[in-house]
Design a protein around this motif. Sequence first.
Motif, mmCIF file in Angstrom:
data_model
loop_
_atom_site.group_PDB
_atom_site.id
_atom_site.type_symbol
_atom_site.label_atom_id
_atom_site.label_comp_id
_atom_site.label_asym_id
_atom_site.label_seq_id
_atom_site.Cartn_x
_atom_site.Cartn_y
_atom_site.Cartn_z
ATOM 1 N N ASP A 95 3.076 21.693 -4.808
ATOM 2 C CA ASP A 95 2.183 22.837 -4.571
ATOM 3 C C ASP A 95 1.465 23.258 -5.850
ATOM 4 O OD1 ASP A 95 2.880 22.881 -1.929
ATOM 5 O OD2 ASP A 95 4.370 24.464 -2.134
ATOM 6 N N GLU A 96 2.183 23.240 -6.969
ATOM 7 C CA GLU A 96 1.562 23.631 -8.236
ATOM 8 C C GLU A 96 0.424 22.680 -8.599
ATOM 9 O OE1 GLU A 96 4.702 23.738 -11.053
ATOM 10 O OE2 GLU A 96 5.283 25.796 -10.602
ATOM 11 N N PHE A 97 0.650 21.393 -8.426
ATOM 12 C CA PHE A 97 -0.390 20.422 -8.760
ATOM 13 C C PHE A 97 -1.584 20.564 -7.826
ATOM 14 C CE2 PHE A 97 2.224 16.949 -11.124
ATOM 15 C CZ PHE A 97 2.513 17.883 -12.100
ATOM 16 N N ALA A 98 -1.336 20.798 -6.549
ATOM 17 C CA ALA A 98 -2.431 20.977 -5.596
ATOM 18 C C ALA A 98 -3.244 22.222 -5.938
ATOM 19 C CB ALA A 98 -1.883 21.065 -4.172
ATOM 20 N N SER A 99 -2.547 23.303 -6.289
ATOM 21 C CA SER A 99 -3.232 24.529 -6.674
ATOM 22 C C SER A 99 -4.008 24.334 -7.969
ATOM 23 C CB SER A 99 -2.214 25.665 -6.838
ATOM 24 O OG SER A 99 -2.837 26.839 -7.286
ATOM 25 N N PHE A 100 -3.411 23.659 -8.917
ATOM 26 C CA PHE A 100 -4.066 23.395 -10.198
ATOM 27 C C PHE A 100 -5.327 22.569 -9.990
ATOM 28 C CE2 PHE A 100 -4.584 20.867 -14.101
ATOM 29 C CZ PHE A 100 -4.620 21.880 -15.038
ATOM 30 N N ASP A 101 -5.257 21.599 -9.082
ATOM 31 C CA ASP A 101 -6.412 20.751 -8.815
ATOM 32 C C ASP A 101 -7.572 21.568 -8.253
ATOM 33 O OD1 ASP A 101 -7.639 18.265 -8.851
ATOM 34 O OD2 ASP A 101 -7.108 17.826 -6.791
ATOM 35 N N ARG A 102 -7.270 22.472 -7.347
ATOM 36 C CA ARG A 102 -8.324 23.322 -6.781
ATOM 37 C C ARG A 102 -8.884 24.284 -7.824
ATOM 38 N NH1 ARG A 102 -4.488 23.558 -2.560
ATOM 39 N NH2 ARG A 102 -3.808 25.605 -3.306
#
Length: 295
Positions: free
Chosen positions: A170-177
């Motif tokens: 989730d952190e990586f997905a949020s960071f990507d956005r």
Amino acid sequence: MVRFVERFAFVVIGLWALLAGAGNLAVPQLEQVIHDQSRAFFPPDADASVAAARMGAVFGDSDSNNVTYVVLEGALDEAARAYYDALVTALRADTAHVESVMDLWSDPLTAPIAESRDQRATYVLLRLSGDLGSAEAARSVQAVRDVVTALSPPPGVAAYVTGPGATIYDEFASFDRQMLVITAVTVVLIAALLFIVYRSVVAAAIPLITVGLSLGVARPIVAALGAHGVTEVSVFSTALISAMILGAGTDYGIFLLGRYHENRRAGIDHSDALIGAYRSVAPVIAASATTIAAA
């Protein structure tokens, strides 16, 4: 060289734009390459990774450090237990993504360990394929979430996928956005500052066009290297590329424009002013860029 660029400026810009466009069409987008081939978040020789591998070997379990939990919260009645049993069965059947399932709630001897004191929450511990932060780990977490969603918890019961594996996913997905938003805001701020300093749309556009073309060329190169396994890529690759090119590219453009303006204020013809600016600034830019690239 400088005179050629000056004489055929639009041709040179067009060639760089063509290179950027061709690269982005020929190579998958960097975000897609990262999604498909990102490496583990922790190095394999890190203490946590070594401990996870040894623990799995000693206890005859998975050696993956991608630990994930499925938590059930609500009325733990017969419907919840039936859902839990179906969930455990489905997860064990998915051997491509789930390496081990620690089912404590089904055994009367261990059930109190996995059940909250108020008997309104329980969990099942999973070890999933792929090390934390890797593309394989992300696919495994998503597969577990798909199973949880497909089975549909009964009314009054909520199912959550959590733990280190799901949290990093989730952190990586949020960071990507968020990186897309941060990059856009950064470009707007740089454009505003350049316009305030130079009070000219054309002068402000020169560094911005340079930075934009640099990003357009650099991203497919890094994506191609990552797709073929030449270099490792991760969610931080996009952040580093954006930060380095936006920062360094803008600075280099300002260096060149500043020296050009100095020469013009000294009464030098615009062509000679450009040549003089290039010859004085180019070695500095090359040395600085080489230092950054080497590091």
